[in-house]
Design an enzyme around this catalytic site. Sequence first.
Site, PDB file in Angstrom:
ATOM      1  N   GLY A   1      -0.394   4.836  -0.827  1.00 34.23           N
ATOM      2  CA  GLY A   1      -1.525   5.390  -0.079  1.00 34.23           C
ATOM      3  C   GLY A   1      -1.119   6.443   0.928  1.00 34.23           C
ATOM      4  O   GLY A   1       0.068   6.647   1.219  1.00 34.23           O
ATOM      5  N   ASP A   2      -2.115   7.108   1.503  1.00 31.25           N
ATOM      6  CA  ASP A   2      -1.881   8.192   2.454  1.00 31.25           C
ATOM      7  C   ASP A   2      -1.155   7.727   3.706  1.00 31.25           C
ATOM      8  O   ASP A   2      -0.262   8.417   4.204  1.00 31.25           O
ATOM      9  CB  ASP A   2      -3.211   8.846   2.847  1.00 31.25           C
ATOM     10  CG  ASP A   2      -3.658   9.896   1.843  1.00 31.25           C
ATOM     11  OD1 ASP A   2      -2.879  10.199   0.921  1.00 31.25           O
ATOM     12  OD2 ASP A   2      -4.786  10.404   1.978  1.00 31.25           O
ATOM     13  N   LEU A   3      -1.541   6.586   4.259  1.00 30.84           N
ATOM     14  CA  LEU A   3      -0.912   6.109   5.486  1.00 30.84           C
ATOM     15  C   LEU A   3       0.584   5.898   5.283  1.00 30.84           C
ATOM     16  O   LEU A   3       1.398   6.326   6.111  1.00 30.84           O
ATOM     17  CB  LEU A   3      -1.566   4.802   5.949  1.00 30.84           C
ATOM     18  CG  LEU A   3      -0.929   4.142   7.172  1.00 30.84           C
ATOM     19  CD1 LEU A   3      -1.012   5.052   8.389  1.00 30.84           C
ATOM     20  CD2 LEU A   3      -1.597   2.801   7.475  1.00 30.84           C
ATOM     21  N   HIS A  20      -8.125   2.647  20.706  1.00 34.24           N
ATOM     22  CA  HIS A  20      -7.191   3.562  21.363  1.00 34.24           C
ATOM     23  C   HIS A  20      -7.501   3.744  22.854  1.00 34.24           C
ATOM     24  O   HIS A  20      -6.630   3.577  23.717  1.00 34.24           O
ATOM     25  CB  HIS A  20      -7.217   4.932  20.693  1.00 34.24           C
ATOM     26  CG  HIS A  20      -6.870   4.923  19.235  1.00 34.24           C
ATOM     27  ND1 HIS A  20      -6.045   3.969  18.670  1.00 34.24           N
ATOM     28  CD2 HIS A  20      -7.218   5.767  18.231  1.00 34.24           C
ATOM     29  CE1 HIS A  20      -5.924   4.230  17.370  1.00 34.24           C
ATOM     30  NE2 HIS A  20      -6.620   5.300  17.088  1.00 34.24           N
ATOM     31  N   GLY A  80       0.838  -1.201   0.000  1.00 35.12           N
ATOM     32  CA  GLY A  80       0.000   0.000   0.000  1.00 35.12           C
ATOM     33  C   GLY A  80       0.864   1.238   0.000  1.00 35.12           C
ATOM     34  O   GLY A  80       0.492   2.275   0.551  1.00 35.12           O
ATOM     35  N   ALA A  81       2.036   1.134  -0.644  1.00 38.03           N
ATOM     36  CA  ALA A  81       3.056   2.175  -0.558  1.00 38.03           C
ATOM     37  C   ALA A  81       2.651   3.491  -1.209  1.00 38.03           C
ATOM     38  O   ALA A  81       3.275   4.523  -0.949  1.00 38.03           O
ATOM     39  CB  ALA A  81       4.362   1.671  -1.192  1.00 38.03           C
ATOM     40  N   LEU A  90       4.748  18.257  35.664  1.00 35.01           N
ATOM     41  CA  LEU A  90       5.858  17.818  34.817  1.00 35.01           C
ATOM     42  C   LEU A  90       5.439  18.046  33.371  1.00 35.01           C
ATOM     43  O   LEU A  90       4.678  17.261  32.804  1.00 35.01           O
ATOM     44  CB  LEU A  90       6.184  16.337  35.033  1.00 35.01           C
ATOM     45  CG  LEU A  90       7.094  15.698  33.976  1.00 35.01           C
ATOM     46  CD1 LEU A  90       8.446  16.384  33.900  1.00 35.01           C
ATOM     47  CD2 LEU A  90       7.266  14.212  34.218  1.00 35.01           C
TER      48      LEU A  90
END
Length: 516
Positions: free
Chosen positions: A16-18, A241, A13-14, A398
Site C-alpha cells: 500500500g501507499d503508506l 494531531h 499492508g506492504a 531560532l
Amino acid sequence: MTTPPVFTVIVLGASGDLAKKKTFPALFGLYLNGHIASTTRIIGYARTKMDRSEFLKRVSQHIKNTNTPKARGMLTQFLDQCTYVSGVYDQDSGFQALEQELQRVERETRAHDRLFYMALPPSVFIPVANGLKKNCYTSNGTNRLIVEKPFGMDLESSRTLSKALGSLFREDEIYRIDHYLGKEMVKNIMILRFTNQIFSSCWDKDHISNVQITFKEKIGTEGRGGYFDEFGIMRDVMQNHLLQILTLIAMETPASTNAEDIRDAKVNVLRAIPEIIESEVLLGQYGRSEDGTMPSYLDDETVPKGSKTATFAAATLHINNPRWEGVPFVLKCGKALDQPKVEVRIQFKDMGNSLFQKDVAARNELVIRVQPEEAVYLKMTQKLPGLGMDTVISELNLSYASRFTNLSVPDAYENLILDAIMGEQSNFVRSDELDEAWRIFTPVLHKIDKGLVPVEIYPYGSRGPKQLSEFVAKFGFERHLQAYSWPETSQTAVAAAASSTGPAATSSTGAAGSKL
C-alpha cells in the site's frame, strides 16, 4: 556506541501507499544511520501476489536519500534484508505462511523480538490482529503492534476497537501511532517548556490570552476524496494531531520523563476539557478559486455528489483547571488554503499600564513553527532604527535552517518506529488518552454528521471561511494593525542576507515569509 537492536519487523499492508511512501523509507533511514542492525530482518505481508524482485522494486521506489555511493551500497544491503509473503487478512493460511518465514529468518538471525506494523485500513485491524495473535505471536521474546489511525469514528467505535485489540495484545504491546508526535518541533515542546525558566514562569492564565494551533494544507483532495469524505477534516486532523499538540502545550510538569508519567499528564489535561459545543465550531468546504482555475471539493469525482463534508474546521476548547481557566485554545485545520503551515501561536496578554499606546505595544506571541522550515520565534515590539521613536514588530528567532546547518531533521516515522523498536511509549497514544479525546469530540461530530452545524463555502486558496477572523477575535485573538512578515530562514536566504548591501531593517516576504 549502543549496539542497534535485532528485531524482525513485519509490515502488514506492504504493497500500500503508506508502506511505500512512509514505512519503508523510514526503516531505511534508520538503517542508514545505524539505528537498526544489519542482522535485522524485514518481512512485507500483503494480499498482492508478487515475487520478491517486484516487492523490492516497490520498496525502493520512494527511498530518496541515496545520493552517495555509500548510501547506494547500504540500500543494496537493506534490500537484502527484506523478504515478502503474500496472504489474505482473514484466513489462518496466510498468517501460517508468515510464521514459517518468521521462523526461517529468526533461525538465521537468532532474533525472537517481533514488531508488527499494521499499515492497513481500519476495517481489517481486528482480523489481522486475530491472525497475528493466533499464528505469529512469539513466546520467546517481545511482541509489539503498531496501529495507524484512525482509531475509530467516535467514542463507541473507538472503545470497541480498543476492547478487541486489548483482548489480544497487552496495552504495553500496543503502539497507537500519531505521526505528529514524532515531528521534531512537537517533540521539542517539552524541552522548550520544562528547561527554560523564561517560559515556565509565564505559562498560565495570568500571562496568556489565547492559544491558536493551526494546520493548513495548500492542496485539496486531489482525487483522493473517497477516503476523506468518510471522515472529514475534524476526524482526520483535529481530534488526533492538533489535540495531541494541545496536551503537550497545556499539561502540568510530569512526575518524570518516564512514558507513563508523561501520558498521565496528558490524560489529566484531556479530563479537564469539557465536550465541544457547536456554537464554538466553524466549518467550511472549499469551492472553486476566485479566478476559477482551481476546482471545488465537489468537483473531485471521488467525492459523493452534494457532499456536506467539511474540509475546514475551527473549534475552541477550554481547560477547566487552575492553570488554564479562561484561556481559549482555538484549533484550526483545513485543505485548499493559502499556504501550507503547521504552527502553535501563543498570544500573551496586553501590557498593563504601558507607557505606549496599544497600537504601538503589540502583544507578544511565541510561535512554534512545526512545518515548513522548523522554527521557534518570539514576536516583540522594538524601536525601528533611526532618528525617531517609530516602532517595528520583530522577533527573537531560532530558525533551524540557519542555526543547525550541519544537522538534518529526521522524519517523524523514523522517530516513532525507532521508539517502538526500543520499547519507548511516551510518543504513542494510550487507551485512556484515546478515550478522553473521543469523549471531547463525539457529541459535536454526531451533530455535524446529522447536518446540524452549518458548512460555509470558501474559495480555494483563501484563508478559509470569511467568518474566520471574527471567530478567532471572539476568543481573544488580536491581529496587530502593523504589518508583520516572518523572514525567510532557508540557507539560501541567510546567504543572500549576508551578502546584501541593503538596509538591515528590511524584511523578506518570500515563500516562508507570508503574512501571518
